[in-house]
Write an enzyme that holds these catalytic residues in place. Sequence first.
Site, PDB file in Angstrom:
ATOM      1  N   ASP A   1     -10.136   8.722   2.793  1.00 18.49           N
ATOM      2  CA  ASP A   1      -9.584   7.815   1.771  1.00 18.49           C
ATOM      3  C   ASP A   1     -10.414   6.533   1.701  1.00 18.49           C
ATOM      4  OD1 ASP A   1      -7.903   7.123  -0.279  1.00 18.49           O
ATOM      5  OD2 ASP A   1      -6.330   6.328   1.004  1.00 18.49           O
TER       6      ASP A   1
ATOM      7  N   GLY B   1       0.825  -1.200   0.000  1.00 17.71           N
ATOM      8  CA  GLY B   1       0.000   0.000   0.000  1.00 17.71           C
ATOM      9  C   GLY B   1       0.851   1.239   0.000  1.00 17.71           C
TER      10      GLY B   1
END
Length: 817
Positions: free
Chosen positions: A631, A515
Amino acid sequence: MEGTSIPVFFFTLLFLLLSSDCASLHNLSANQAIKDGETIVSDGEMFELGFFSPGRSTNRYVGIWYKKISTQTVVWVANRETPITDTSGMFKVSREGNLLVTGGGDAVIWSSNSTLSARNLNPVVQLLDTGNLVLWDESSTKENPVWQSFDYPSDNLLPGIKFGKDLVTGRERYLTSWKSPDDPSIGLYSDRVDTNGYPQLIGWRGQVMLSRLGPWNGLGFSGFPSDIPNPFYSVEFVINEKEIYHKFELTSTVVQRVFLTWDGKTLHMHWLERTQEWAVYQDMAVDGCGRFALCGPYGMCSSLKHPPCSCMEGFEPRHLKQWKVSDWSSGCRPKKPFNCGIGDGFQKFKGVKLPDTGRSWYNVSMTLAECEVACRRKCSCTAYTNLDIRKGGSGCLLWFEALMDIREYETGQDLYVRVAASELKDYMVYNRRQGVLIIILPISLALLLLSALAYAHRIRKKTPLKKGQGNRESGLDKKNSSMQMEHLDDLPFFSLYKVAAATDNFSSSNKIGEGGFGPVYKGVLEDGREVAVKRLSETSQQGFDEFKNEAVCIAKLQHRNLVKLLGYCINDNEMMLIYEYMANKSLDSFLFDEGRSSMLDWPQRFRIIHGTARGILYLHQDSRLQIIHRDLKAANILLDSDMNPKISDFGLARKFVGNDTSDKTKKVVGTYGYISPEYAVHGRFSIKSDVFSFGVLVLEIVSGMKNREFSHEDHRDNLLGHAWRLYKEDKSMELISESIRTSCVIPEVLRSIHVALLCVQHHAEDRPTMLSVVLMLVSDSALPPPKQPAFFTEENSRELDPVSSVDEYMITLLYAR
């Protein structure tokens, strides 16, 4: 004219009631009766009164239940303690104005014990659409009937009931549980408004206090999540010389009630028309700290700590041995005895549920400064605070005994507690003997500290940094003080040795994703628990700030739809977060994979939609830290072994307080395709930014397609524009993924698309809150038509790339996880 208005009103009402079809049984007049098997129905057919048998019992009772709801939900019982054992029962109103339940041989089983003010006033009993059974006569008014069931609630608090005490008549309205699901006689549990001291709501088991909602503070009950205002109901709390009561009223067509279960749970229930079942809207217990006085006098409870009890600052355990074996009932005592006068002070505790107010004193007009003076003057006063927190605070509330049942609560009140002056954080005593010493010592220490810092700086300048470590080390230099400021002591620390052992020394075979933060590894701890380890990479655009933000935010959050943070590890340049392991990884690994998308049928997708919505609602409204995630995307929705959704990745999250639910930034972060227009263009973000991202996510779940990568041969719209186009043409079914066409529930799918389009509307003020979203998803009420979505076409989105109003425009890359 005034003397005749009541009789004219009454006779008009009586004529309308008696002229209705007798078979409809909307009312009873004097000497009329209904038999077992017959019912009285309210005019709007919302409620019904008649004989019933609860659960597996064969006994017969007279009760009131919802008529429009398929499952028989009884909300009031007349003869709770005196059941009828056969079907010979009758319910009637006598000419004297007494409601009677009779059994075989006309024996009186139950009576309302009501009488008319005079003879021959023609009593009429009517069941209202509020669920209130009312007895009228010619002299009564709407506000003052002869008798009403709302004055004698059973185990249900319906909208409109004054839950509290009439100080003139002494009548108390409170809830009592059933003995069992099969027996409506009065059980062990009760909920009451305690009018001693400053009123508060108490849950009882017999004579033992089980739970307590803190006192009313103008916005809600101290220590309980408030959702006022909301689109469904309003709340009123009244204290005057005549009455003290709490009441809620519905402001929409939803059906809600507060229910005391037979085993002592107080639940705020909400009827879901789509599923034909009751859902828990709120649980009054909140969490494990809901048990009354769990930590004893001067003990502070926190559901985020293990163990949950600790002593308030300035206090210590009364019996240390008992505390070591998790027996906190003895509570805490002052570290130093109070010395009334100059030797005492008041320590401010922020964000707490106010203590038990049973022995308190209050004044509605005093200021906080006047309140402090009043407390100082009385040596027995142990604490003070504002009575009402609105508009900067007003009123005064004083305590005169040991403080009981306190808990940490992020949106709680400030409480000022009496402690020895030497225990105050900013304590400094000036006297002839100590004044000079107390002034010189801090100055000396400061000079010594400055010298040490200067020396350390000189040494550091002489020490060369290793290649590639300069920025990372300087970033880590500031971490210790920052972490302490954010109270990360509450979060378990894992040594690097343990983490390396769990991940097989970060073996590539254990790597399960990558990520923006860095690689993610699967690990197994010594106790057998499977974990996911997020390791900050040296090339990551994220850094210490995001690491700290994620750790601090999620450490204080607990919800079934949020990923659980188990601990953290910091060692030199290594920074890692340790989470519970999610067996099915992230939602995007299913949605956008042709082979795996068929593994997600519609019921599973709808549960994911609803669970994610509940998680966001918790972040926005119900958590200790109210949070904007910033997000939300498919890659950040993790799935456990049962496909339950868990929101993850809080590195970009921002906290907000109270009504300050928006902010502005020059650094726009997030993921293209999920960012709201006001955030992308102007840097403005709010809870409505998360609502927009959720709307995009729902459309992706329904369609199985990515918003940013969507294309269509007939137009250049993105997924939002395509969904909007189909909705306008009444062809929303064409949006559905092929993999769920055989399993989809069409009304649910269409409703989900409609709600998603409401979420992605261009203007933030047009978008619903997450509370409205959650309820819209599960109800059948009419939805407002959506307006045109933001970023209607891919060109619109591209036109926003060169943003002039944002100095720095940073979007995190979308990695598979």
